[in-house]
Design a protein around this motif. Structure first.
Motif, mmCIF file in Angstrom:
data_model
loop_
_atom_site.group_PDB
_atom_site.id
_atom_site.type_symbol
_atom_site.label_atom_id
_atom_site.label_comp_id
_atom_site.label_asym_id
_atom_site.label_seq_id
_atom_site.Cartn_x
_atom_site.Cartn_y
_atom_site.Cartn_z
ATOM 1 N N PRO A 94 0.181 -0.872 -0.696
ATOM 2 C CA PRO A 94 0.519 -0.326 0.257
ATOM 3 C C PRO A 94 0.683 1.256 0.148
ATOM 4 O O PRO A 94 2.247 1.207 0.236
ATOM 5 N N THR A 95 -0.024 2.083 -0.599
ATOM 6 C CA THR A 95 1.127 3.631 -0.392
ATOM 7 C C THR A 95 -0.326 4.569 0.368
ATOM 8 O O THR A 95 -1.043 4.118 0.725
ATOM 9 N N GLN B 111 -4.883 3.089 -0.436
ATOM 10 C CA GLN B 111 -4.598 2.298 0.853
ATOM 11 C C GLN B 111 -5.346 1.502 0.759
ATOM 12 O O GLN B 111 -6.088 0.384 1.915
ATOM 13 N N THR B 112 -5.710 0.758 -0.349
ATOM 14 C CA THR B 112 -6.898 -0.145 -0.869
ATOM 15 C C THR B 112 -6.445 -1.264 0.165
ATOM 16 O O THR B 112 -5.301 -1.757 0.925
ATOM 17 N N SER B 113 -7.074 -2.229 0.886
ATOM 18 C CA SER B 113 -7.574 -2.867 2.314
ATOM 19 C C SER B 113 -6.558 -4.224 1.818
ATOM 20 O O SER B 113 -7.144 -4.769 0.127
ATOM 21 N N PHE B 114 -6.353 -5.301 2.320
ATOM 22 C CA PHE B 114 -5.643 -6.853 1.549
ATOM 23 C C PHE B 114 -7.268 -7.202 1.178
ATOM 24 O O PHE B 114 -6.910 -7.768 0.070
ATOM 25 N N GLU B 115 -8.557 -7.378 2.047
ATOM 26 C CA GLU B 115 -9.142 -8.416 1.401
ATOM 27 C C GLU B 115 -9.848 -7.257 0.484
ATOM 28 O O GLU B 115 -10.478 -7.998 -1.300
ATOM 29 N N ASP B 116 -10.068 -6.243 -0.016
ATOM 30 C CA ASP B 116 -10.131 -5.667 -1.336
ATOM 31 C C ASP B 116 -9.282 -5.590 -2.361
ATOM 32 O O ASP B 116 -9.865 -6.169 -3.788
ATOM 33 N N LEU C 131 -10.143 -8.742 -3.882
ATOM 34 C CA LEU C 131 -11.646 -8.627 -3.984
ATOM 35 C C LEU C 131 -11.933 -8.581 -5.408
ATOM 36 O O LEU C 131 -12.122 -8.464 -6.495
ATOM 37 N N GLU D 229 -1.757 -10.628 8.689
ATOM 38 C CA GLU D 229 -1.454 -9.351 9.067
ATOM 39 C C GLU D 229 -1.447 -8.649 7.564
ATOM 40 O O GLU D 229 -1.269 -9.841 6.357
ATOM 41 N N PHE D 230 -1.526 -7.674 7.267
ATOM 42 C CA PHE D 230 -1.159 -7.428 5.557
ATOM 43 C C PHE D 230 -0.366 -7.986 4.838
ATOM 44 O O PHE D 230 1.067 -7.373 5.572
#
Ligand code: FES
Ligand code: FES
Lengths: 598, 598
Positions: free
Chosen positions: B124-125, B129-134, B137, B154-155
């Motif tokens: 991420p930057t 900051q897109t989530s791990f899940e997204d 998906l 963890e991410f």
């Protein structure tokens, strides 16, 4: 007991003397808007008196009502305590079913995910050996059963009540139990956790409990708790989760006890919380939220079995976690934006949740932009030399006049400290009377004549100047305290302006500014504007919406459509990282300057 | 090592001397039909020898092959042990991918519910900051994540492998792990439990384990175990469940160890079992299955998390339980009917699973009728005076000739008892030589001349006559033993005929009779027909299909479509309760009569 007749319904209710009119009405489930929670601040709780006597309005009330309204018998229901028979007229259209107290709530139709259906199970015969499960499925086509419904369950015949969550059968109960259907709306703040028991058949709020977030043992703020996780890789996540889960379980016991409801009848729990609290509640490591670039593990709404994380309710109960947008725009803000129906606004509306983090959402012609700013805990009364939480003995309002300093203390006790709204009021007053300059420094003592009424309000402590709030109680406002408020002001205002700039709109284009959050509700407009947190230009456009996170959880509990719309809304909200925007540092330092007085 | 060239593929394999040709081929994953499990009984394991030397065929082999076949070099692969280089030609069309040993398996395409997909998680930057899940998906639209995938995770950025079950993400693994994907096919019989480790990428069987059902401590048969549940309401269900779950977990350890595979790579377990075993496995009370009118709590297929019942595999592994039809037509029979593709038969096909309960399914022009009959345990070698299970030392075949009694003993040891196929063979022989009359009684001794070769084979024990199977080992066949077989025969044959009658078809209309089940595979056609369990008219139409329950579980594991079709099939199967059909008692007593010999 005297009674009260409420128009337009014409219903008559008895009431006990000693309560405010607002309390009387809310207890009967009659909706009256009360964004400031009945504090006489918002001026929204108007009713018209048709018949009966009340004491004359005092100053607070006069200030919030127009001359014309007073002539027509309009009063603020939170400020009057009726004692005799009364006839009143409601001024807002009564919204059906919406009886949740303590905040603005838009009109919506009930459409619960949870449903109960009674089916008849035939005694099997040699000719018809249809299984227990198939007998249910034949009566409720499209349904599917969770294994848990069948475990430890023998074949029973006769009436059974099937509890559905959408198309999923989550529980089966013997007999007809359709009259029992409860849910819990939860708002997890970093500081406090609030649980409300809802009768899911009527949407009524039955009981309410709140407690300090038990995670405080692991740190007062989110970052310290994340650090705890990092430093305890073996069990940190689990311990933080347990602290939350245990608190909620305790409150569920409490509200069930208050309302005399068994927790076995609670079928759904809906939770609003910031993104870190949501990670911690679900046992998902929050470490990535604690360091730049602040990427969450998840933001989507979650729908799981409540017992999967140890929540105690009905065996098959569900847990719904509202969706977030990013690490610092959590489900609490999505809930707020939804409660304020930002996605449906045709104009330009700004939504601000004021707390340790200020979260701001701008809805501009259907486009949703949001940002988060580190306001620090000053506006919650923390990190201030004489600061305290808003509890009994806290100064919550201050006025400086030529005859001295006046305070309003919660509980009317002797002051022992000052809370967030108090510190904000002090700063506003210090600016107004010119004791603090717009750069944030106290004026030099030698600029004041000894005869000036303000002269004895300041003192010098070495090189530092201080404002003497109370000589007797030794309550001081230091230069450092002013700086804390100034930092909060700079953070929030810069976020406010950055969003406007990004959306390409001007201050005067704003149609409404909505103040949300537990703390925001206690910060009066004149303080917000007087300190420059909110620009003077929008003072007339301020609206208070109360604890919209809890309201959002309530709405999700009562409607599957609301859940879908919230998820949709969360996806539409564009997050802007302030630190990554151009010239942000410059904007921030400009925003530190307090407004010019006069 | 010598080698073997297999046509039509032309592939060459090295082999170890000492094994049968069938074993050599199966180990290489080459499918050769072997319904009798390589016992030289079914005559299905034919191959043609093109080059190389083999010992001359013995009698068993000659009996099962036609003159013409022998002239063409055809041999039974289970009866020849090659020692030199060989070239052979397979006689069945090789079915792609279908390498499960030990039973008939129809052609089907792999279409696993379990899938692995590698995705790239970006660091991420501040701008993204897109989530791990997204991030997952977005790369796998339509997927949804189970909470378990995010807990304790963890991410992480970089390559991760997503394990899908349909559209559900059930597990996330760091790095690229697509080469590891295993499943387990389980067949739970009342007596034995069988587990097979499957490489879900290739469909290959990697290892195999079986053990006695640990529930035997609670009773040998289903009814005694149900009674245990009834008598132990506090923990009976749980104990019976634990016994099964522990057995399966032990076998999973075993097969993983054999194949050097970590059980963390097992993502799905598919189970075939009778209805009672399925209830017990899932912890659902089976008491209603034990008393008339025998209504199950559930019959639908179940798809749950394996760990929900305590099975040890990958954290997110699934458990699929095949669907049943009724209390006595379980998932094992649905699996068998599916493996035999009864639902696609255009003619009239009868499927019989012979065991303590005989289950019969008739497919007549697309309509499916089934019934269950209480055959008793005689055909499994139980409840017989000298009976034993089919283990070393058990007589499994008997021939009576003028020169005496010949037996075949498992493991070529001295006989210590007689197993199911043995007792059936004895009865067939006793009928053939006229020592037992068609009503089931031994003939009177005085009906035989002392010079008759049969005279010394019988003895009188008080009023009871007995057949002396082995003087030396004191193995006797009593009148009671004959009655046990007779009851089994009456039960199965009456079910057979009742189904034909219900469907309105005649014996000669039957196109095929399929013998399934662990025990059925060991009962040769001449014994089944000689004792009248199966009418002589259909002898030529007998087909052995082996353990079709395990095969069904295997197919479900390898294909989502198979699962759907099985559920559909189960719904189509009409169950007929024999006890509730008209004149059943009369039919049953007619069916007790053994067939006329000569
Ligand atoms: S509720 Fe009465 S003024 Fe706000
Ligand atoms: S497998 Fe060879 S005869 Fe059956």
């Amino acid at each position: 007991m005297p009674n009260i007749k409420v128009q337009p319904s014409g219903n008559i209710y008895e009431y006990e003397v000693g309560k405010t009119l607002l309390e009387v009405l809310l207890e009967e489930g009659i909706f009256v808007d009360n964004p400031c929670n009945g504090k006489g601040l918002c001026g929204k709780c108007k009713v018209r008196i048709l018949e009966g006597e009340l004491s004359e309005p005092e100053d607070t009330e006069r200030k919030l009502l127009k001359q014309e309204e007073m002539e027509n018998g309009v009063r603020l229901s939170c400020l009057v305590k009726p004692e005799t028979d009364l006839e009143i007229e409601l001024m807002q259209k009564e919204r059906k079913h919406q009886v949740l107290t303590g905040g603005y709530i838009p009109s919506f139709a009930f459409d619960q995910d949870i449903q109960k259906i009674v089916v008849e199970i035939q005694k099997p015969t040699l000719e018809d050996q249809t299984s227990f499960e198939d007998q249910i499925l034949r009566q409720i086509p499209k349904a599917s059963l969770e294994l848990g419904c069948l475990q430890m369950r023998e074949f029973v015949s006769g009436q059974v009540t099937v509890v559905l969550h959408g198309n999923q059968v989550i529980q089966i109960e013997e007999g007809n139990t359709t009259e029992k259907m409860y849910g819990v709306a939860v708002d997890i703040g970093t500081t406090t956790v609030v649980c409300t028991l809802i009768d899911m058949l009527t949407g009524k709020e039955l009981a309410h409990a709140s407690m300090i977030n038990a995670q405080k043992h692991f740190g007062l703020d989110v970052l310290t708790r994340i650090t705890y996780e990092l430093e305890h890789p073996e069990d940190g996540v689990e311990k933080l989760q347990k602290a939350l889960v245990n608190s909620i379980n305790e409150m569920i016991e409490d509200i069930c006890c208050q309302a005399e409801v068994s927790k076995e009848w609670i079928y759904e729990i809906a939770v609003g919380a910031n993104c870190t609290m949501m990670h911690m509640l679900l046992g998902v490591p929050a470490t990535s939220l604690g360091r730049s670039p602040y990427a969450p593990v998840f933001v989507c709404g979650k729908d799981i079995k409540a017992k999967e994380i140890g929540l105690c309710a009905a065996e098959g109960a569900r847990l719904y976690c509202l969706p977030s947008v990013s690490a610092y725009i959590g489900a609490d803000i999505v809930a707020g934006a939804y409660v304020c129906q930002l996605q449906k606004e045709s104009g330009n509306v700004l939504f601000i949740d004021i707390g340790t983090n200020g979260e701001i959402v701008l809805s501009s012609h259907g486009r949703l932009l949001c940002c988060s700013c580190a306001a620090g805990p000053a506006l919650e009364g923390m990190n201030i030399s004489s600061g305290m939480r808003a509890a009994e003995g806290a100064i919550e309002d201050v006025t400086i006049t030529e005859s001295g300093i006046e305070w309003k203390v919660i509980g009317n006790e002797k002051p022992i400290g000052i809370c967030g709204s108090g510190i904000l009021a002090v700063v506003k007053e210090l600016l107004r009377v010119g004791l603090v300059r717009k750069e944030g420094a106290f004026i030099k003592l030698n600029k004041l004549e000894e005869s000036d009424y303000r002269f004895h309000m300041l003192q010098e402590n070495g090189k530092k100047r201080e404002f003497i709030l109370s000589e007797e109680q030794k309550l001081l406002i230091t230069q450092g305290d002013i700086r804390q408020v100034q930092l909060a002001k700079g953070a929030i205002l810069s976020g406010f302006l950055a969003l406007l700039k990004k959306a390409g709109i001007q201050m005067e284009d704003l149609d409404k500014v909505m103040i949300a959050g537990q703390f925001g509700a206690h910060l009066p407009a004149d303080s917000l504007v007087g300190t420059g947190i909110i620009p003077k230009e929008v003072q007339e456009k301020l609206v208070y919406v109360g604890n919209s996170s809890k309201t959002g959880a309530y709405m999700a509990l009562m409607s599957a459509k609301v859940k879908r719309e919230m998820e949709e809304l969360a996806r539409q909200m564009d997050y802007m990282e302030l630190g990554a925007t151009e010239n942000y540092e410059r904007l921030f330092s400009e925003c530190l300057i307090f407004p010019n007085v006069k």
